[in-house]
Structure formats: structure tokens, C-alpha cells
Design a protein around this motif. Structure first.
Motif, PDB file in Angstrom:
ATOM      1  N   THR A 173       0.841  -1.191   0.000  1.00 42.68           N
ATOM      2  CA  THR A 173       0.000   0.000   0.000  1.00 42.68           C
ATOM      3  C   THR A 173       0.879   1.245   0.000  1.00 42.68           C
ATOM      4  OG1 THR A 173      -1.927   1.006   1.063  1.00 42.68           O
ATOM      5  CG2 THR A 173      -0.276   0.024   2.524  1.00 42.68           C
ATOM      6  N   ALA A 174       0.284   2.410   0.240  1.00 47.14           N
ATOM      7  CA  ALA A 174       1.017   3.661   0.106  1.00 47.14           C
ATOM      8  C   ALA A 174       0.409   4.737   0.982  1.00 47.14           C
ATOM      9  CB  ALA A 174       0.990   4.118  -1.355  1.00 47.14           C
ATOM     10  N   ALA A 175       1.243   5.710   1.340  1.00 50.32           N
ATOM     11  CA  ALA A 175       0.750   6.899   2.032  1.00 50.32           C
ATOM     12  C   ALA A 175      -0.018   7.789   1.065  1.00 50.32           C
ATOM     13  CB  ALA A 175       1.910   7.669   2.647  1.00 50.32           C
ATOM     14  N   THR A 176       0.421   7.803  -0.173  1.00 53.23           N
ATOM     15  CA  THR A 176      -0.282   8.466  -1.263  1.00 53.23           C
ATOM     16  C   THR A 176       0.295   7.915  -2.562  1.00 53.23           C
ATOM     17  OG1 THR A 176      -1.028  10.609  -2.138  1.00 53.23           O
ATOM     18  CG2 THR A 176       1.287  10.441  -1.522  1.00 53.23           C
ATOM     19  N   ILE A 177      -0.493   7.932  -3.623  1.00 54.32           N
ATOM     20  CA  ILE A 177      -0.015   7.414  -4.898  1.00 54.32           C
ATOM     21  C   ILE A 177       0.763   8.510  -5.618  1.00 54.32           C
ATOM     22  CG2 ILE A 177      -0.675   6.500  -7.146  1.00 54.32           C
ATOM     23  CD1 ILE A 177      -1.077   4.532  -4.844  1.00 54.32           C
ATOM     24  N   GLU A 178       2.016   8.217  -5.921  1.00 54.81           N
ATOM     25  CA  GLU A 178       2.893   9.169  -6.591  1.00 54.81           C
ATOM     26  C   GLU A 178       3.360   8.599  -7.922  1.00 54.81           C
ATOM     27  OE1 GLU A 178       5.917   9.624  -3.642  1.00 54.81           O
ATOM     28  OE2 GLU A 178       4.884  11.290  -2.684  1.00 54.81           O
ATOM     29  N   ASN A 179       3.832   9.461  -8.783  1.00 56.88           N
ATOM     30  CA  ASN A 179       4.380   9.025 -10.068  1.00 56.88           C
ATOM     31  C   ASN A 179       5.828   8.612  -9.864  1.00 56.88           C
ATOM     32  OD1 ASN A 179       5.014   8.530 -12.685  1.00 56.88           O
ATOM     33  ND2 ASN A 179       5.002  10.676 -13.322  1.00 56.88           N
ATOM     34  N   THR A 180       6.075   7.282  -9.863  1.00 52.85           N
ATOM     35  CA  THR A 180       7.447   6.785  -9.700  1.00 52.85           C
ATOM     36  C   THR A 180       8.012   6.273 -11.020  1.00 52.85           C
ATOM     37  OG1 THR A 180       6.624   4.586  -9.080  1.00 52.85           O
ATOM     38  CG2 THR A 180       6.999   6.169  -7.295  1.00 52.85           C
ATOM     39  N   THR A 181       7.311   6.551 -12.128  1.00 57.86           N
ATOM     40  CA  THR A 181       7.799   6.188 -13.462  1.00 57.86           C
ATOM     41  C   THR A 181       7.944   7.467 -14.280  1.00 57.86           C
ATOM     42  OG1 THR A 181       5.553   5.907 -14.339  1.00 57.86           O
ATOM     43  CG2 THR A 181       6.583   3.997 -13.310  1.00 57.86           C
ATOM     44  N   HIS A 282      -6.117   9.138  -1.855  1.00 58.22           N
ATOM     45  CA  HIS A 282      -5.682   8.893  -0.475  1.00 58.22           C
ATOM     46  C   HIS A 282      -4.407   9.674  -0.182  1.00 58.22           C
ATOM     47  CE1 HIS A 282      -4.657   6.792   3.239  1.00 58.22           C
ATOM     48  NE2 HIS A 282      -3.450   6.580   2.738  1.00 58.22           N
ATOM     49  N   TYR A 283      -4.347  10.282   0.996  1.00 49.84           N
ATOM     50  CA  TYR A 283      -3.146  11.032   1.379  1.00 49.84           C
ATOM     51  C   TYR A 283      -2.969  11.011   2.880  1.00 49.84           C
ATOM     52  CZ  TYR A 283       0.148  14.784   2.278  1.00 49.84           C
ATOM     53  OH  TYR A 283       1.222  15.502   2.718  1.00 49.84           O
ATOM     54  N   LYS A 284      -1.803  10.559   3.289  1.00 45.18           N
ATOM     55  CA  LYS A 284      -1.390  10.668   4.681  1.00 45.18           C
ATOM     56  C   LYS A 284       0.036  11.211   4.680  1.00 45.18           C
ATOM     57  CE  LYS A 284      -4.687   9.746   7.466  1.00 45.18           C
ATOM     58  NZ  LYS A 284      -5.538  10.613   6.638  1.00 45.18           N
ATOM     59  N   PRO A 315       8.809   1.928  -4.511  1.00 44.54           N
ATOM     60  CA  PRO A 315       9.134   3.159  -3.778  1.00 44.54           C
ATOM     61  C   PRO A 315       8.029   3.611  -2.811  1.00 44.54           C
ATOM     62  CG  PRO A 315       9.839   3.358  -6.051  1.00 44.54           C
ATOM     63  CD  PRO A 315       9.077   2.077  -5.963  1.00 44.54           C
ATOM     64  N   HIS A 316       6.774   3.289  -3.115  1.00 42.23           N
ATOM     65  CA  HIS A 316       5.693   3.630  -2.195  1.00 42.23           C
ATOM     66  C   HIS A 316       5.857   2.886  -0.869  1.00 42.23           C
ATOM     67  CE1 HIS A 316       3.797   4.796  -6.064  1.00 42.23           C
ATOM     68  NE2 HIS A 316       3.191   5.708  -5.330  1.00 42.23           N
ATOM     69  N   GLY A 317       6.220   1.603  -0.939  1.00 45.99           N
ATOM     70  CA  GLY A 317       6.427   0.837   0.275  1.00 45.99           C
ATOM     71  C   GLY A 317       7.609   1.340   1.075  1.00 45.99           C
TER      72      GLY A 317
END
Length: 364
Positions: A173-181, A282-284, A315-317
Motif C-alpha cells: 500500500t502507500a501513504a499516497t499514490i505518486e508518479n514513480t515512473t 488517499h493522502y497521509k 518506492p511507495h512501500g
């Protein structure tokens, strides 16, 4: 999407003798519908089941587009084969399965509040928890396991009721979804979710995003229920056929996806897109998650992520581990997005260990 391992076709899977028994008939000890969200756009109903009658309370929170039946390996292990030790709560999140599918803005925080109302309705949380009259000291009793979007809901739950949680396991899961590509890759991946496809292409692409290629190609390795000896377990389609194996792990996934997708009352585009919005927004923050971890206790928290996760990138993890500094943080080589399926033996054992730790910390 780049080519990946071969995934059996719909026609091949429908004709396989194991197809009628792909969804295990695990009878719950309790089940029902809880009206939720009064004053929050509702009320509407959330479907839930409790399997087992043991003192250790396990809450399993499913991810995007998933039904509570996806947890069937854990439902069997904890709620049936070890039913005297565990009680397992399964829910269909709003928008999926047997729960209502209201047309409104979904968010991970609102979905967490839905779950709190279910927990109060089955007396796993105090009835007055959501009112100003809740003055009783919190009792840690819940072992929360959330996958993907379910892990985002679990984060919100832990921020709302940290004193009631014994252990928290955040999976892929993730704290927030970010562009890692790259921008082009990110836009292509987002667009591919909405492009019309054949069922074969859609299920094949989903399988390759969720699971590692090596696991998809291996023979079906699941531990099957044993009718007549597994408590409250009945074979699908009546008493005669026993549960059977598929040719590969990939084919079992295809069969389970077909059972889901062939029931439009349970799975549809509207609910999927509304849940997708909840996940995407989602954002934390680091500060919010650190404060939650301070209140809950870092030794009670596990974060895990796979290096071959094609749904939420690694990277989200890593960032979630950095923000929370959990007692256990795992980045696992060769693992995809669904360890509850792909590494079910290890996953079940890990959850048992987390539950045992929480029960010990709580003096039980």
C-alpha cells in the motif's frame, strides 16, 4: 503493457473440472448487513461475515475491486481450521460485492468510518465510540490487516482509533499514490485501465500486474478445504464434488476472476471507478503517520511490499516504512502485489506471529 507469462484463456478455464469449485463455500458463523454513513451521504448497507469463534479478533480489509472472498485462504486458515483461536471479520467495501454501491465520492477516510460502524454493530468496538459519550478507556483487541486500498483504509482506521488496535499490518500500500515512473509510462498505465479490452486480455493484464511471473507459471499450490473435516465447509454445487486443483496458479486466478466478473450485481465498472478515486486521492503525510505510530506503538506495526508489485510500485512501500518506522518493515524480493495469495503459507504464518505479539503486549 510488456508481454509476460502466458495466462490460460477464459475458454480453457471454464472447461476445467476445477472451475465449479474455485470459490470455496466457507459458511460464516455470523453474517449481516450494517447500515452506515447516516449523515455522511447514507445510509447504505455494508455486507459482512464473521468466521470462527475464538478470542483473537482479525479484521481483513480488501483492496481495489476485490470481494471478501479473495481472503478465502485466510478465512479457511484462521476462521475454520483454527476457529477456536480466531474470529475473522470480512467486509465488502462500499461499491463492491454484496454491499451497496452508492453513486457518490468515495474516500479512504469515509470507508474507514464505514468499517468502524460495522465493528460497533458486531460489538467488536464500543457502541458509543462514534459519539461524544465515549469516555471509557480504549481496549486494544483488533488485529487489522489491509491490502492495497485496504491498507489505505487501515491507515485511516489507525489514525481514528489507535487505542483499539492491537496490531496493524499494511500490505502493498502507500501513504499516497505518486508518479514513480516517467510521465509517459504513468499516463499509459492509467489509460490502460479504462481502455475496452476482451475479457481474456483484461484478466491476463490484471494477473501480470498483481503477481510475479514465476508464481503465475507454477502448478496450483493452494491448500484446499477438506469437505466433511473442515468445519462449516461445503463444496460448491452440492455435496458430491470435492475441491480440485487447476493446472497453474494463473488458472486459479482466472477462474476466481471469472466468478466475480460474471456476477454484475457484485462487480461493476461504477463501483470500481469510485474505489479507484478513493485510492488515487488517499493522502497521509509523514507527520500524520508518525503521530499515528506514536499512539499505536511502532512495535505493533508491520509494513510489507514486494519488489515485483506491478500495481503500487516499490518506492511507495519504502516511503511508508520511512514515514512510520514500523517494528517490522519488509521489502521482499520476488513478491508481487498479493502476498495473501502468492505467498499464502508465509503470509498466514506472519499474521499469526503478529497476532501472538499483540496478544502478548496486551497481556492476554
Amino acid at each position: 503493457m510488456a508481454p509476460g507469462p502466458s495466462v490460460p484463456t477464459v475458454a480453457e478455464t471454464l472447461s476445467h473440472p476445477a472451475y465449479p469449485t474455485a470459490m470455496w463455500q466457507l459458511e460464516p458463523d455470523r453474517k449481516g448487513f450494517t447500515p452506515v454513513a447516516e449523515g455522511r451521504g447514507g445510509p447504505f448497507k455494508i455486507s459482512w461475515e464473521v468466521h470462527g469463534e475464538g478470542p483473537v479478533k482479525v479484521v481483513l480489509i480488501m483492496g481495489l475491486g476485490g470481494l471478501k472472498s479473495v481472503w478465502q485462504r485466510q478465512t479457511l486458515h484462521f476462521g475454520h481450521e483454527r476457529r477456536d483461536r480466531y474470529s475473522v471479520l470480512l467486509v465488502d467495501n462500499r461499491g463492491m460485492g454484496d454491499s451497496d454501491k452508492p453513486l457518490m465520492r468515495y474516500s479512504s477516510s469515509e470507508m474507514a468510518r464505514d468499517l468502524i460502524e460495522v465493528l460497533t454493530s458486531i460489538s467488536w468496538l464500543p457502541a458509543d465510540l462514534l459519539t461524544d459519550n465515549d469516555t471509557a478507556p480504549a481496549t486494544r483487541s483488533l488485529h487489522i490487516i489491509g491490502l492495497s486500498l485496504g491498507g489505505m483504509i487501515a491507515q485511516e482506521l489507525a489514525c481514528l482509533i489507535p487505542g483499539h488496535i492491537s496490531t496493524l499490518s499494511l500490505c502493498c500500500t502507500a501513504a499516497t499514490i505518486e508518479n514513480t515512473t516517467t510521465f509517459a509510462e504513468n499516463m499509459a498505465n492509467r489509460a490502460s485501465m479504462l481502455v475496452p479490452k476482451s475479457v481474456d486480455r483484461s484478466i491476463g493484464d490484471t494477473a501480470r500486474q498483481i503477481f510475479s511471473p514465476a508464481w503465475l507459471s507454477r502448478p496450483d499450490d493452494v491448500h484446499l478445504p477438506t469437505p466433511g473435516t473442515t468445519p462449516r465447509c461445503h463444496p460448491a454445487g452440492g455435496p458430491s464434488p470435492d475441491y480440485q486443483r487447476f493446472t497453474t496458479n494463473a488458472q486459479r486466478f482466472v477462474a476466481q476472476e471469472l466468478h466475480k466478473r460474471r456476477d454484475p450485481a457484485s462487480f461493476g465498472l461504477k463501483g470500481f471507478l469510485l474505489q479507484l478515486i478513493a485510492a488515487g486521492w488517499h493522502y497521509k503525510s509523514a507527520a500524520q503517520l508518525a503521530a499515528m505510530a506514536d499512539r499505536l506503538g511502532r512495535e505493533r506495526i508491520l509494513v510489507m511490499h514486494g519488489l515485483e508489485d506491478g500495481m503500487i510500485s516499490t518506492p511507495h512501500g519504502r516511503k511508508l516504512i520511512e514515514y512510520i518506522q514500523p517494528g517490522v518493515g519488509l521489502i521482499i524480493e520476488g513478491m508481487g502485489h498479493a502476498p495473501l495469495v502468492e505467498r499464502w503459507e508465509w503470509f498466514n504464518r506472519t499474521i499469526e506471529e503478529r497476532c501472538a505479539l499483540g496478544e502478548k503486549l496486551d497481556g492476554r
